[in-house]
Design a protein around this motif. Structure first.
Motif, PDB file in Angstrom:
ATOM      1  N   ILE A   1     -13.049   9.432 -54.145  1.00 19.53           N
ATOM      2  CA  ILE A   1     -12.373  10.664 -54.366  1.00 19.53           C
ATOM      3  C   ILE A   1     -12.564  11.387 -52.970  1.00 19.53           C
ATOM      4  O   ILE A   1     -11.412  12.111 -52.504  1.00 19.53           O
ATOM      5  CB  ILE A   1     -13.133  11.463 -55.424  1.00 19.53           C
ATOM      6  CG1 ILE A   1     -12.894  10.828 -56.818  1.00 19.53           C
ATOM      7  CG2 ILE A   1     -12.585  12.895 -55.444  1.00 19.53           C
ATOM      8  CD1 ILE A   1     -13.739  11.347 -57.622  1.00 19.53           C
TER       9      ILE A   1
ATOM     10  N   THR B   1      -9.860  10.216 -50.963  1.00 17.43           N
ATOM     11  CA  THR B   1      -8.776  10.685 -51.139  1.00 17.43           C
ATOM     12  C   THR B   1      -8.113  12.298 -50.595  1.00 17.43           C
ATOM     13  O   THR B   1      -7.331  12.552 -50.103  1.00 17.43           O
ATOM     14  CB  THR B   1      -8.376  10.679 -52.477  1.00 17.43           C
ATOM     15  OG1 THR B   1      -8.608   9.480 -53.175  1.00 17.43           O
ATOM     16  CG2 THR B   1      -6.868  10.954 -52.929  1.00 17.43           C
ATOM     17  N   ILE B   2      -9.338  12.937 -51.013  1.00 19.20           N
ATOM     18  CA  ILE B   2      -8.986  14.342 -50.709  1.00 19.20           C
ATOM     19  C   ILE B   2      -9.179  14.571 -49.024  1.00 19.20           C
ATOM     20  O   ILE B   2      -8.181  15.119 -48.360  1.00 19.20           O
ATOM     21  CB  ILE B   2     -10.371  15.051 -51.127  1.00 19.20           C
ATOM     22  CG1 ILE B   2      -9.972  15.371 -52.579  1.00 19.20           C
ATOM     23  CG2 ILE B   2     -10.020  16.642 -50.420  1.00 19.20           C
ATOM     24  CD1 ILE B   2     -10.961  16.212 -53.033  1.00 19.20           C
TER      25      ILE B   2
ATOM     26  N   VAL C   1      -4.909  12.788 -47.789  1.00 21.92           N
ATOM     27  CA  VAL C   1      -4.227  13.992 -48.067  1.00 21.92           C
ATOM     28  C   VAL C   1      -4.754  15.069 -46.977  1.00 21.92           C
ATOM     29  O   VAL C   1      -3.628  15.286 -46.030  1.00 21.92           O
ATOM     30  CB  VAL C   1      -4.245  14.618 -49.372  1.00 21.92           C
ATOM     31  CG1 VAL C   1      -3.384  15.795 -49.785  1.00 21.92           C
ATOM     32  CG2 VAL C   1      -4.108  13.785 -50.484  1.00 21.92           C
TER      33      VAL C   1
ATOM     34  N   ILE D   1      -1.793  15.161 -43.994  1.00 22.26           N
ATOM     35  CA  ILE D   1      -0.796  16.142 -43.835  1.00 22.26           C
ATOM     36  C   ILE D   1      -0.914  16.964 -42.701  1.00 22.26           C
ATOM     37  O   ILE D   1       0.133  17.520 -42.238  1.00 22.26           O
ATOM     38  CB  ILE D   1      -1.460  17.264 -45.223  1.00 22.26           C
ATOM     39  CG1 ILE D   1      -0.958  16.720 -46.347  1.00 22.26           C
ATOM     40  CG2 ILE D   1      -0.818  18.652 -44.853  1.00 22.26           C
ATOM     41  CD1 ILE D   1       0.052  17.262 -47.085  1.00 22.26           C
TER      42      ILE D   1
ATOM     43  N   SER E   1     -22.961   7.185 -64.986  1.00 27.06           N
ATOM     44  CA  SER E   1     -22.756   8.807 -64.730  1.00 27.06           C
ATOM     45  C   SER E   1     -22.348   8.670 -63.167  1.00 27.06           C
ATOM     46  O   SER E   1     -22.175   9.925 -62.665  1.00 27.06           O
ATOM     47  CB  SER E   1     -24.015   9.479 -64.693  1.00 27.06           C
ATOM     48  OG  SER E   1     -25.146   8.851 -63.930  1.00 27.06           O
TER      49      SER E   1
ATOM     50  N   PRO F   1     -16.953  10.301 -64.769  1.00 25.02           N
ATOM     51  CA  PRO F   1     -18.099  11.018 -64.393  1.00 25.02           C
ATOM     52  C   PRO F   1     -17.929  12.084 -63.351  1.00 25.02           C
ATOM     53  O   PRO F   1     -18.416  12.854 -63.223  1.00 25.02           O
ATOM     54  CB  PRO F   1     -19.100  10.008 -64.162  1.00 25.02           C
ATOM     55  CG  PRO F   1     -18.388   8.722 -63.886  1.00 25.02           C
ATOM     56  CD  PRO F   1     -17.035   8.709 -64.637  1.00 25.02           C
ATOM     57  N   THR F   2     -16.893  11.509 -62.392  1.00 31.80           N
ATOM     58  CA  THR F   2     -16.352  12.775 -61.422  1.00 31.80           C
ATOM     59  C   THR F   2     -15.113  13.430 -61.770  1.00 31.80           C
ATOM     60  O   THR F   2     -14.231  14.019 -60.771  1.00 31.80           O
ATOM     61  CB  THR F   2     -16.431  12.046 -60.007  1.00 31.80           C
ATOM     62  OG1 THR F   2     -16.127  10.526 -60.313  1.00 31.80           O
ATOM     63  CG2 THR F   2     -17.886  12.008 -59.388  1.00 31.80           C
TER      64      THR F   2
ATOM     65  N   LEU G   1     -13.900  16.744 -59.746  1.00 28.92           N
ATOM     66  CA  LEU G   1     -13.373  16.636 -58.420  1.00 28.92           C
ATOM     67  C   LEU G   1     -11.960  15.838 -58.376  1.00 28.92           C
ATOM     68  O   LEU G   1     -11.212  16.201 -57.824  1.00 28.92           O
ATOM     69  CB  LEU G   1     -14.393  15.969 -57.525  1.00 28.92           C
ATOM     70  CG  LEU G   1     -14.327  15.650 -56.085  1.00 28.92           C
ATOM     71  CD1 LEU G   1     -14.403  17.270 -55.696  1.00 28.92           C
ATOM     72  CD2 LEU G   1     -15.501  14.995 -55.513  1.00 28.92           C
ATOM     73  N   PHE G   2     -12.006  14.860 -59.215  1.00 30.98           N
ATOM     74  CA  PHE G   2     -10.879  14.058 -59.145  1.00 30.98           C
ATOM     75  C   PHE G   2      -9.731  14.681 -59.472  1.00 30.98           C
ATOM     76  O   PHE G   2      -8.301  14.490 -58.910  1.00 30.98           O
ATOM     77  CB  PHE G   2     -10.982  12.908 -60.096  1.00 30.98           C
ATOM     78  CG  PHE G   2      -9.834  11.922 -59.781  1.00 30.98           C
ATOM     79  CD1 PHE G   2      -9.736  11.252 -58.644  1.00 30.98           C
ATOM     80  CD2 PHE G   2      -9.098  11.300 -61.154  1.00 30.98           C
ATOM     81  CE1 PHE G   2      -8.833  10.303 -58.463  1.00 30.98           C
ATOM     82  CE2 PHE G   2      -8.417  10.267 -60.691  1.00 30.98           C
ATOM     83  CZ  PHE G   2      -8.184   9.852 -59.515  1.00 30.98           C
TER      84      PHE G   2
ATOM     85  N   PHE H   1      -8.860  17.882 -58.519  1.00 30.46           N
ATOM     86  CA  PHE H   1      -8.337  18.261 -57.351  1.00 30.46           C
ATOM     87  C   PHE H   1      -7.480  17.257 -56.183  1.00 30.46           C
ATOM     88  O   PHE H   1      -6.931  17.685 -55.578  1.00 30.46           O
ATOM     89  CB  PHE H   1      -9.388  19.235 -56.683  1.00 30.46           C
ATOM     90  CG  PHE H   1      -9.798  20.446 -57.839  1.00 30.46           C
ATOM     91  CD1 PHE H   1      -9.019  21.055 -58.011  1.00 30.46           C
ATOM     92  CD2 PHE H   1     -11.158  20.219 -58.129  1.00 30.46           C
ATOM     93  CE1 PHE H   1      -9.244  22.142 -58.997  1.00 30.46           C
ATOM     94  CE2 PHE H   1     -11.572  21.148 -59.198  1.00 30.46           C
ATOM     95  CZ  PHE H   1     -10.535  22.170 -59.573  1.00 30.46           C
ATOM     96  N   ALA H   2      -8.376  15.998 -56.448  1.00 25.51           N
ATOM     97  CA  ALA H   2      -7.587  15.209 -55.205  1.00 25.51           C
ATOM     98  C   ALA H   2      -6.404  14.901 -55.733  1.00 25.51           C
ATOM     99  O   ALA H   2      -5.495  14.667 -54.967  1.00 25.51           O
ATOM    100  CB  ALA H   2      -8.521  13.776 -55.506  1.00 25.51           C
TER     101      ALA H   2
ATOM    102  N   SER I   1      -3.863  17.542 -55.018  1.00 21.28           N
ATOM    103  CA  SER I   1      -3.616  17.597 -53.453  1.00 21.28           C
ATOM    104  C   SER I   1      -2.729  16.389 -52.961  1.00 21.28           C
ATOM    105  O   SER I   1      -1.933  16.847 -51.941  1.00 21.28           O
ATOM    106  CB  SER I   1      -4.884  17.810 -52.575  1.00 21.28           C
ATOM    107  OG  SER I   1      -5.411  16.419 -52.871  1.00 21.28           O
ATOM    108  N   ILE I   2      -2.810  15.337 -53.696  1.00 22.77           N
ATOM    109  CA  ILE I   2      -1.808  14.510 -53.402  1.00 22.77           C
ATOM    110  C   ILE I   2      -0.213  14.886 -53.570  1.00 22.77           C
ATOM    111  O   ILE I   2       0.607  14.657 -52.760  1.00 22.77           O
ATOM    112  CB  ILE I   2      -1.987  13.184 -54.186  1.00 22.77           C
ATOM    113  CG1 ILE I   2      -3.377  12.349 -53.972  1.00 22.77           C
ATOM    114  CG2 ILE I   2      -0.788  12.294 -53.980  1.00 22.77           C
ATOM    115  CD1 ILE I   2      -3.353  11.321 -54.727  1.00 22.77           C
TER     116      ILE I   2
ATOM    117  N   VAL J   1       1.161  17.504 -52.863  1.00 21.06           N
ATOM    118  CA  VAL J   1       1.804  18.130 -51.796  1.00 21.06           C
ATOM    119  C   VAL J   1       2.424  17.310 -50.778  1.00 21.06           C
ATOM    120  O   VAL J   1       3.511  17.704 -50.224  1.00 21.06           O
ATOM    121  CB  VAL J   1       0.449  18.933 -51.104  1.00 21.06           C
ATOM    122  CG1 VAL J   1       0.891  19.610 -49.799  1.00 21.06           C
ATOM    123  CG2 VAL J   1      -0.478  19.894 -51.923  1.00 21.06           C
TER     124      VAL J   1
ATOM    125  N   ILE K   1      -3.464  23.413 -48.060  1.00 23.55           N
ATOM    126  CA  ILE K   1      -4.825  23.075 -47.582  1.00 23.55           C
ATOM    127  C   ILE K   1      -5.680  24.206 -47.488  1.00 23.55           C
ATOM    128  O   ILE K   1      -6.924  24.277 -47.870  1.00 23.55           O
ATOM    129  CB  ILE K   1      -4.584  22.720 -45.927  1.00 23.55           C
ATOM    130  CG1 ILE K   1      -3.851  21.107 -46.091  1.00 23.55           C
ATOM    131  CG2 ILE K   1      -5.887  22.653 -45.194  1.00 23.55           C
ATOM    132  CD1 ILE K   1      -3.532  20.585 -44.736  1.00 23.55           C
TER     133      ILE K   1
ATOM    134  N   MET L   1     -20.319  16.608 -63.239  1.00 22.41           N
ATOM    135  CA  MET L   1     -18.900  16.784 -62.634  1.00 22.41           C
ATOM    136  C   MET L   1     -17.922  16.154 -63.901  1.00 22.41           C
ATOM    137  O   MET L   1     -16.630  16.018 -63.566  1.00 22.41           O
ATOM    138  CB  MET L   1     -18.597  16.162 -61.387  1.00 22.41           C
ATOM    139  CG  MET L   1     -19.334  17.034 -60.130  1.00 22.41           C
ATOM    140  SD  MET L   1     -18.298  16.780 -58.631  1.00 22.41           S
ATOM    141  CE  MET L   1     -19.142  15.140 -58.222  1.00 22.41           C
TER     142      MET L   1
END
Lengths: 214, 409
Positions: A55, A58-59, A63, A67, A129, B126-127, B130-131, B133-134, B137-138, B140, B167, B187
């Protein structure tokens, strides 16, 4: 079996897309294919139970970074790169750099790390987890010094970027660099600089709106 | 796998399913259910937006197609399907075509991560927090590409603005959710919700981190490009921004994805701060008051009570989500658009410092609760006074400087 198929699919995508990044004539397609490379590598991370890493990849890379690259390309134009001829000096420098990086990569892969296969309980926790908790605990205990060092490095980069961006500010109007000196503690223009700015603004050379904004 | 109560219910209705079908069926129910919910929500939202805006500006709104204009959105959808797909010569054909898909796809994957009930969640991760928001953002990248491939300066400007905006507002958005994650210690979206399964005076999301909630609300509206942050498609300056050149179904995809993103963001607001699909007194009303068991024994269908609970959860979740969608529409009807520099300044100079102070205070609060040592309380008070005080002082100085500059010129 399924895992192997997915792994090879991701690998094929990432390698093909990476080749595309290098050989594509249009730089905007290169940037796009770069996103694909990062995403497929994130997929490989997921296959290895590194969900947080995937993740973050990815962020930050797929991206955030791309960008910024796209931003630069779109403002400077696609054609500028194509028209510029490749000089022999450039070719030489890039050849040396590429060879060095490639050798470094090969050596890194061959380096005998003391990697042991994870225990069954660790794999169980990862499956249930995720890796976030373990990563956090390790980053703030065993690896706290490298972690903080990396953040200092980022801070240095940010300060450098701000200094570079501030320089363009000096071009406004007819101000000498002395007039534009900043008091270091507050980061604001000194009195001289302020009065020079207002003088420039009254002559219509600078828009105060823009100055106060930056 | 189909939950046991559903198998029971199906058996009672003489619809027995084999074990093979049971493996596949739940997946089908999940994904079709979520896809239908998502589409229906969007179709309803378009009409709701027009009606609410009409009400706010003292007009009647759509009232010709169907009773109270209920079928207006469907009619518009059919119209968009039949419109000509126009592409001019200067456009990059491939990118122009895939840009709406890149914008649209992540938003709909996002639906799979949003729990509509405790069972109706397609991908438990489990995450997950956060995912989401990933993913958002893609999308965009799709806007930026649409702006570039259109070969139109207004589209390009819209795409650029969108990239800068996304951003800048991603950072306070994620930082504000971090406060909630600090309290729950997970999360996993489902676990965050379970922790908030309580009467409304104990929904910790909103009571323990009210500042986070405000930051999240503001940045989520910026993230989905709505007024007052709709600079990427500011119609008075950029014609229609990044989607100026788009027609027909490609335009419809942009339109659909924008509303879907608004729905997803409102659903996330509810999940992180308002207890998601749980009723205001915690759990579900029909289970708390025993209605489900009474009804189940009255019609003698085992598993029906569970089904009732599921429907109640969907209702609560959608009700709360639509309250926040309404707030977004209300803001659209009320506020003027910001200037680009104000937009950037607001995020970098106001929201991000504020969310950093907020994170620091929430961490201290959490530590105070865990260890019960009063020293953290003192530290908290110290940060409250000096952090917030320093923040307000800097802000006031910043704004007075701006005002002075304006009056002097």
């Amino acid at each position: 079996m399924t895992e192997a198929i997915i792994f090879w699919a991701f690998t094929a995508i990432s390698v093909t897309a990476a080749l595309g990044v290098v050989f594509n004539r249009s730089i905007i397609y290169s940037a796009l294919l770069l996103i694909l490379v990062f995403l497929s590598i994130a997929g490989i991370f997921v296959l290895n139970n590194a969900d947080f890493l995937a993740i973050a990849q990815t962020i930050v890379y797929a991206v955030g970074m791309t960008i910024i690259v796209l931003f630069g390309i779109m403002f400077t134009g696609d054609r500028a790169m194509l028209d510029e001829p490749l000089t022999s000096v450039r070719k030489l420098v890039s050849l040396v750099l590429a060879t060095f990086t490639f050798v470094l990569l090969i050596k890194t892969v061959q380096f005998p790390f003391s990697i042991q296969p994870a225990s069954q309980s660790v794999i169980q926790t990862l499956m249930q987890s995720g890796s976030t908790k373990m990563l956090g605990e390790l980053l703030f205990s065993q690896f706290v010094v490298p972690f903080e060092l990396a953040s200092v490095l980022l801070l240095v980069a940010m300060v450098g970027a701000i200094v570079l961006a501030k320089k363009t500010f000096a071009d406004a109007g007819e101000m000498s660099s002395q007039q534009l000196s900043y008091s270091i503690d507050s980061g604001e223009p000194t009195k001289e600089a302020n009065s020079a700015l207002h003088a420039a603004a009254s002559r219509g050379e600078v828009h105060l709106e823009e100055v106060t904004r930056s | 796998m189909v939950p046991a109560w559903l198998t029971q219910l199906l058996q009672a209705l003489h619809l027995s399913i084999g074990p093979e079908l049971s493996l596949v069926l739940w997946g089908i129910i999940l994904f079709t259910g979520i896809a239908i919910l998502g589409q229906a929500a969007v179709i309803f939202m378009v009409l709701m937006e027009r009606k609410v805006l009409a009400w706010l500006t003292q007009r009647k709104g759509p009232n010709r197609v169907g009773p109270w204009g209920l079928l207006q959105t469907l009619a518009d959808g059919v119209k968009l399907l039949f419109k000509e797909d126009i592409m001019t010569t200067g456009q990059d054909k491939l990118l122009f075509t895939i840009a709406p898909a890149i914008f649209f796809l992540p938003v709909f994957v996002l639906y799979a991560l949003i729990p509509f009930t405790d069972k109706l969640l397609a991908i438990p991760l489990p995450t997950g927090a956060l995912f989401v928001f990933a993913l958002s953002s893609i999308s965009v990248v799709g806007i930026v590409l649409a702006g570039w491939a259109s070969n139109n300066k207004y589209s390009l400007l819209g795409g650029m603005r969108s990239a800068a905006q996304a951003i800048s507002y991603e950072i306070p958005l994620v930082l504000s959710v971090l406060a909630v994650v600090l309290y729950t210690g997970t999360m996993n979206i489902q676990e965050i919700l379970t922790a908030q399964n309580a009467p409304f005076w104990k929904w910790f999301g909103i009571w323990l981190t009210p500042v986070s909630f405000l930051i999240f609300l503001i940045s989520s509206i910026a993230e989905v490009n709505r007024i007052p942050f709709d600079l990427p498609e500011a119609e008075s300056e950029l014609v229609s921004g990044y989607n100026t050149e788009y027609t027909g179904m490609k335009f419809a995809l942009f339109f659909l994805a924008e509303y879907a993103a608004l729905f997803a963001m409102s659903a996330l607001t509810v999940i992180f701060f308002f207890g998601g699909y749980y009723s205001p007194i915690g759990g579900t009303l029909c289970h708390t008051f025993g209605w489900d068991r009474a009804f189940e024994s009255a019609v003698n269908l085992p598993g029906l009570g569970q089904l009732m609970q599921q429907f109640e959860m969907i209702t609560w979740g959608l009700l709360k989500t639509y309250i926040f969608i309404f707030i977004a529409m209300w803001l659209r009807g009320t506020l003027p658009r910001l200037k680009p520099d104000q937009l950037m300044g607001f995020s970098w100079k106001f929201l991000i410092p504020l969310s950093l102070i907020n994170i620091f205070m929430v961490a201290l609060e959490r530590q105070w609760q865990d260890t019960n040592e009063v020293v953290y309380g003192y530290l908290w008070a110290f940060v409250l006074v000096f952090g917030i005080g320093g923040f307000c002082w800097t802000m006031s100085r910043f704004f007075t400087r701006k005002l002075q500059a304006r009056f002097q010129s």
